[in-house]
Motif scaffolding. Sequence first.
Motif, PDB file in Angstrom:
ATOM      1  N   ASP A 189       0.123   1.878  13.712  1.00  0.00           N
ATOM      2  CA  ASP A 189      -0.541   0.648  13.284  1.00  0.00           C
ATOM      3  C   ASP A 189       0.442  -0.512  13.335  1.00  0.00           C
ATOM      4  O   ASP A 189       1.232  -0.709  12.409  1.00  0.00           O
ATOM      5  CB  ASP A 189      -1.102   0.831  11.862  1.00  0.00           C
ATOM      6  CG  ASP A 189      -1.842  -0.405  11.369  1.00  0.00           C
ATOM      7  OD1 ASP A 189      -2.108  -1.313  12.188  1.00  0.00           O
ATOM      8  OD2 ASP A 189      -2.171  -0.457  10.163  1.00  0.00           O
TER       9      ASP A 189
ATOM     10  N   LYS B  12       2.024  -6.960  12.030  1.00  0.00           N
ATOM     11  CA  LYS B  12       2.790  -6.717  10.811  1.00  0.00           C
ATOM     12  C   LYS B  12       4.217  -7.227  10.979  1.00  0.00           C
ATOM     13  O   LYS B  12       4.723  -7.266  12.099  1.00  0.00           O
ATOM     14  CB  LYS B  12       2.860  -5.196  10.545  1.00  0.00           C
ATOM     15  CG  LYS B  12       1.570  -4.563  10.072  1.00  0.00           C
ATOM     16  CD  LYS B  12       1.778  -3.063   9.846  1.00  0.00           C
ATOM     17  CE  LYS B  12       0.500  -2.386   9.388  1.00  0.00           C
ATOM     18  NZ  LYS B  12       0.046  -2.822   8.054  1.00  0.00           N
TER      19      LYS B  12
ATOM     20  N   ASN C 181      -3.337   1.053  17.108  1.00  0.00           N
ATOM     21  CA  ASN C 181      -3.672  -0.361  16.858  1.00  0.00           C
ATOM     22  C   ASN C 181      -2.572  -1.248  17.429  1.00  0.00           C
ATOM     23  O   ASN C 181      -1.496  -1.353  16.856  1.00  0.00           O
ATOM     24  CB  ASN C 181      -3.839  -0.586  15.350  1.00  0.00           C
ATOM     25  CG  ASN C 181      -4.383  -1.975  15.021  1.00  0.00           C
ATOM     26  OD1 ASN C 181      -5.010  -2.621  15.868  1.00  0.00           O
ATOM     27  ND2 ASN C 181      -4.155  -2.430  13.794  1.00  0.00           N
TER      28      ASN C 181
ATOM     29  N   ASP D 124      -5.451  -6.156  11.287  1.00  0.00           N
ATOM     30  CA  ASP D 124      -4.666  -5.127  10.588  1.00  0.00           C
ATOM     31  C   ASP D 124      -5.528  -4.318   9.619  1.00  0.00           C
ATOM     32  O   ASP D 124      -5.097  -3.300   9.099  1.00  0.00           O
ATOM     33  CB  ASP D 124      -3.503  -5.802   9.844  1.00  0.00           C
ATOM     34  CG  ASP D 124      -2.415  -4.819   9.442  1.00  0.00           C
ATOM     35  OD1 ASP D 124      -2.452  -3.659   9.916  1.00  0.00           O
ATOM     36  OD2 ASP D 124      -1.526  -5.212   8.662  1.00  0.00           O
ATOM     37  N   ALA D 125      -6.744  -4.772   9.373  1.00  0.00           N
ATOM     38  CA  ALA D 125      -7.672  -3.979   8.550  1.00  0.00           C
ATOM     39  C   ALA D 125      -8.484  -3.098   9.497  1.00  0.00           C
ATOM     40  O   ALA D 125      -9.712  -3.153   9.557  1.00  0.00           O
ATOM     41  CB  ALA D 125      -8.566  -4.886   7.722  1.00  0.00           C
ATOM     42  N   GLU D 126      -7.752  -2.261  10.272  1.00  0.00           N
ATOM     43  CA  GLU D 126      -8.367  -1.475  11.344  1.00  0.00           C
ATOM     44  C   GLU D 126      -8.876  -0.119  10.862  1.00  0.00           C
ATOM     45  O   GLU D 126      -9.790   0.448  11.468  1.00  0.00           O
ATOM     46  CB  GLU D 126      -7.352  -1.267  12.488  1.00  0.00           C
ATOM     47  CG  GLU D 126      -6.371  -0.098  12.310  1.00  0.00           C
ATOM     48  CD  GLU D 126      -5.460  -0.237  11.109  1.00  0.00           C
ATOM     49  OE1 GLU D 126      -5.267  -1.360  10.615  1.00  0.00           O
ATOM     50  OE2 GLU D 126      -4.932   0.798  10.654  1.00  0.00           O
TER      51      GLU D 126
HETATM   52 ZN    ZN Z   1      -3.515  -2.031   9.470  1.00  0.00          ZN
END
Ligand code: ZN
Length: 502
Positions: free
Chosen positions: A275, A282, A325, A352-354
């Motif tokens: 991620d 991030k 991701n 990022d809210a995957e």
């Molecule tokens: Zn994430």
Amino acid sequence: MKTELRFTPAASAPSELLAVFAADTSASKDKDAKPEVTLLTSDEAVRKTANFVLATGEFKAEANETLLLHAPEGLAATRLLIVGLGKGAKADPHAIRRAAGTAVRFAKPRNIRSLAILVPEGNFDPTQSTRAIAEGAILADFDSDTYRTDRKDRSIEAVSVLVPSGVDKSRAEAGHREGVIIAESQNFARTLINEPGNRMTPTILGQRAADMAAETGLKCEVHSTDKLRELKMGAFLSVAQGSDEPPALIILTYDPEGAPDGPVMGLVGKGITFDTGGISIKPADNMEKMKYDMAGGAAMIGAMRAIAQLKPAVKVIAVVCAAENMPSGKAVKPGDITFAMSGKSIEVVNTDAEGRMVLADGLHYARELGATRLIDAATLTGAVAIALGQINAGVFANDEDAYQHFTNALAISGEKFWRLPVEDEYRDQIRSSIADIQNTGLTRYGGATNAAMFLKEFVGDTPWLHLDIAGLAWQDAEKPWLAKGPTGVAVRSIIEWVRSYA
Ligand code: ZN
Ligand code: BES
Ligand code: ZN
């Protein structure tokens, strides 16, 4: 590691190290009260050797405290290790699990390759204590330094679990067998989680699940992009589209002969093999940790491995949504709209809210496959770790009966989960002005609940539990009974939750 039950007297069992448990049985509630150290064996030779040093008062039988004696008189073992269980004279398999692990991790760096652990006597259930010892020993043997070229393999080759006379042999054997299956399955999950992103792609995770299924007799299907398109899994696909690695939809089925038609247990796991955050990238600090973002998926694969062997009379389907991701020219962008398999439109506010995106389609699909009880596990939010620290994982439930089954499961697994709310009052947080819902909360407050509210949109009226294990899936520091690295948290509780419906 091989563990085996032995029914020989403790004193005459030859080994490099004999571990025996002691508890502080003092009835006083005062923390500073003098401990009453009770050795949990009736073996005279062990007692005689140990009592000499216990009389000094330097060993207090605190949880996981150790005291080593070399060349113990009258024993066939070359070392005697006394391990504390902490306070309490009543049966506590969780203290035993940890103490057995402590004995193993005590032995590992000392070049000891085999040891014996004495099943405690007293108010201890033989099934529970042999199971706890097997689990503790096997879990403690795991180390995460797989890729050190100077790695010294300090694995313990053999553990003998010494069963005192008078203990029901078949009950001890039943507990031991369960413990081996469950702990090896948890270690299997840990091995998957430990792999870095370049060695654990969605495709590889699918292959590992398929290999496990072939070994254990589960049915396994692994699908990729074409099938996801066919199923209209727009939420899952939107996460995968930024990566050169194709996604994997992993479906494991356990359908035992003679099981009732219902309930059908649906296990859904987040399998993000790395991620980066995607376009909402991030920060570099700690990003390497995001290789463990498939810990929820691995927990489901590990649980299925155990279920295949324990053979409860209940149908189980596991769905693991694996993807990487990544940011790229093809990646989903903040503000993009996608349609989930359920037909709901989603505004992707933060790429990022995957995790919730892939789970949205995984949960919906599990219901389509016939699941009538749902549980998902995911390293879903940093917010859950802010709320609960690294002691409790988060559990969310839309159904009291399913939650009750889960608290019963926790009593057996010894894992710690704390319930957090998923109530409709929070729904405003995921309202979007352009689509049905958005994938992040309007505010940062209650981030773990906002994520759970998003998932709730996809479970309908099916009883459902959501486990947010972001704070516990990885341990940065070693414990006396467990290595640092992947913990395999949730595997044992998921297994027990499923079994509670059989
Ligand atoms: Zn994430
Ligand atoms: N995989 C992360 C959550 C995570 C954080 C797991 C720390 C393990 C340790 C997840 O995909 C994520 O990035 N969540 C965001 C959600 C936010 C964008 C609403 C988070 O928690 O910051
Ligand atoms: Zn993630």
